[in-house]
Design an enzyme around this catalytic site. Structure first.
Site, mmCIF file in Angstrom:
data_model
loop_
_atom_site.group_PDB
_atom_site.id
_atom_site.type_symbol
_atom_site.label_atom_id
_atom_site.label_comp_id
_atom_site.label_asym_id
_atom_site.label_seq_id
_atom_site.Cartn_x
_atom_site.Cartn_y
_atom_site.Cartn_z
ATOM 1 N N GLY A 86 0.227 10.070 6.338
ATOM 2 C CA GLY A 86 0.505 8.776 5.736
ATOM 3 C C GLY A 86 1.885 8.267 6.123
ATOM 4 N N ALA A 87 1.977 6.967 6.407
ATOM 5 C CA ALA A 87 3.245 6.380 6.838
ATOM 6 C C ALA A 87 4.346 6.602 5.811
ATOM 7 C CB ALA A 87 3.060 4.892 7.104
ATOM 8 N N ASP A 88 4.004 6.501 4.522
ATOM 9 C CA ASP A 88 5.020 6.666 3.488
ATOM 10 C C ASP A 88 5.634 8.062 3.516
ATOM 11 O OD1 ASP A 88 2.549 7.702 2.721
ATOM 12 O OD2 ASP A 88 2.829 7.239 0.589
ATOM 13 N N VAL A 102 5.407 -2.825 -2.650
ATOM 14 C CA VAL A 102 6.799 -3.025 -3.057
ATOM 15 C C VAL A 102 7.523 -3.812 -1.971
ATOM 16 C CG1 VAL A 102 8.978 -1.917 -3.669
ATOM 17 C CG2 VAL A 102 6.802 -0.885 -4.389
ATOM 18 N N ASN A 108 -1.204 2.569 -2.133
ATOM 19 C CA ASN A 108 -2.573 2.434 -2.618
ATOM 20 C C ASN A 108 -2.655 1.656 -3.926
ATOM 21 O OD1 ASN A 108 -4.275 4.003 -0.700
ATOM 22 N ND2 ASN A 108 -2.886 5.650 -1.271
ATOM 23 N N THR A 109 -1.611 1.723 -4.750
ATOM 24 C CA THR A 109 -1.631 1.054 -6.046
ATOM 25 C C THR A 109 -0.814 -0.225 -6.039
ATOM 26 O OG1 THR A 109 -1.885 3.194 -7.161
ATOM 27 C CG2 THR A 109 -1.155 1.330 -8.511
ATOM 28 N N THR A 133 -5.830 15.254 -31.288
ATOM 29 C CA THR A 133 -6.375 15.015 -29.953
ATOM 30 C C THR A 133 -5.364 14.362 -29.022
ATOM 31 O OG1 THR A 133 -8.619 14.821 -30.809
ATOM 32 C CG2 THR A 133 -8.190 13.813 -28.672
#
Length: 266
Positions: free
Chosen positions: A113-115, A13, A9-10, A193
């Site tokens: 999912g294939a992965d 490779v 999705n990102t 913070t």
């Protein structure tokens, strides 16, 4: 050599894999590019040709291509890339002649999912027994396979970067920070913070993984080995002992295994 393509999705490779004379496989090079379903085969080819040349290879060195994707819209251009620029029809993980070859013992096997299926195949080939495979990607997935290699189910949780993006986007005064492992003997009570955000994201994620693994092991009812993969796996290993092994290239190794099995069967 084999070109293995893992379209997530990102990132997409690409890995160049060669067989060793003494047996086994060797990843000679790997590259990644942001996933964009609109990217054409020609664009991929220009980018890849340059990277192959930098490593001392050329397109003619590639005699096989196998693709795994969780982004259906990206598949067509990757198939065209294989046919047009590498002169071979790509094999697609999960389709004949490279079916999974393992039982998908879940309610909706077609939605897996294939992965995750490819990771299950690779993990079972590398590690005996019952397994929990944790993949730190866009989503963090925890997948269970039994000692026979059958996929039994798992968990999908937001990835750590996705969680951080949601926090920053929803809270106007919170800054965007880089996720990093704590240094030294830093406690979990932040004094500013940025520290508080990093503690919440980092230690919160470790607590989630450890808690889920404990619950999964109790449900499995037998000893289970925990295998981690994905780009962020090494970020957590120094502060938890939940992982039994880290396999950074698990999906790529699974694709290579599937390629070999298809050619042995042929």
């Amino acid at each position: 050599m084999l070109l293995a393509v893992d379209a997530g999705n990102t990132n997409v490779v690409f890995a160049l894999i060669a067989s060793r004379p003494q047996g086994g496989r060797e990843i000679r090079a790997r590259w990644r590019i942001a996933t964009d379903p609109r990217r054409t085969a020609d664009e991929y080819a220009v980018w890849l040709s340059q990277l192959l040349a930098l490593e001392g290879y050329q397109r003619s060195d590639v005699d096989g291509v196998i693709i795994s994707t969780v982004v259906p819209r990206a598949l067509h251009n990757l198939e065209v890339l294989s046919t047009k620029y590498f002169g071979t029809d790509a094999l697609i993980a999960g389709r004949a002649p490279v079916e999974w070859g393992v039982a998908l013992d879940v309610d909706e096997p077609q939605s897996l999912g294939a992965d995750r299926a490819v990771n299950t195949i690779a993990a079972h080939a590398l590690h005996p027994g019952d397994l929990i495979v944790i993949d730190f990607g866009t989503a963090t997935t925890l997948d269970v396979s039994d000692f026979n290699g059958a996929y039994k189910g798992g968990i999908i949780a937001p990835g750590i970067n996705l969680s951080l993006d949601a926090l920053v986007n929803a809270a106007a005064k919170l800054p965007r920070i880089a996720i990093e492992a704590p240094k030294g003997n830093v406690g979990v009570i932040g004094r500013n913070t940025v520290d508080q955000m990093n503690i919440g994201i980092y230690w919160g994620y470790i607590a989630m993984i450890e808690g889920l693994v404990d619950r999964m092991k109790a449900e499995i009812g037998r000893p289970a080995k925990v295998i981690a993969t994905g780009g962020l796996a090494t970020l957590f290993e120094q502060h938890t002992d939940v992982f039994d092994a880290i396999e950074p290239d698990l999906t790529i190794q699974g694709l290579a295994i599937m390629w070999e099995r298809a050619h042995i069967a042929a």
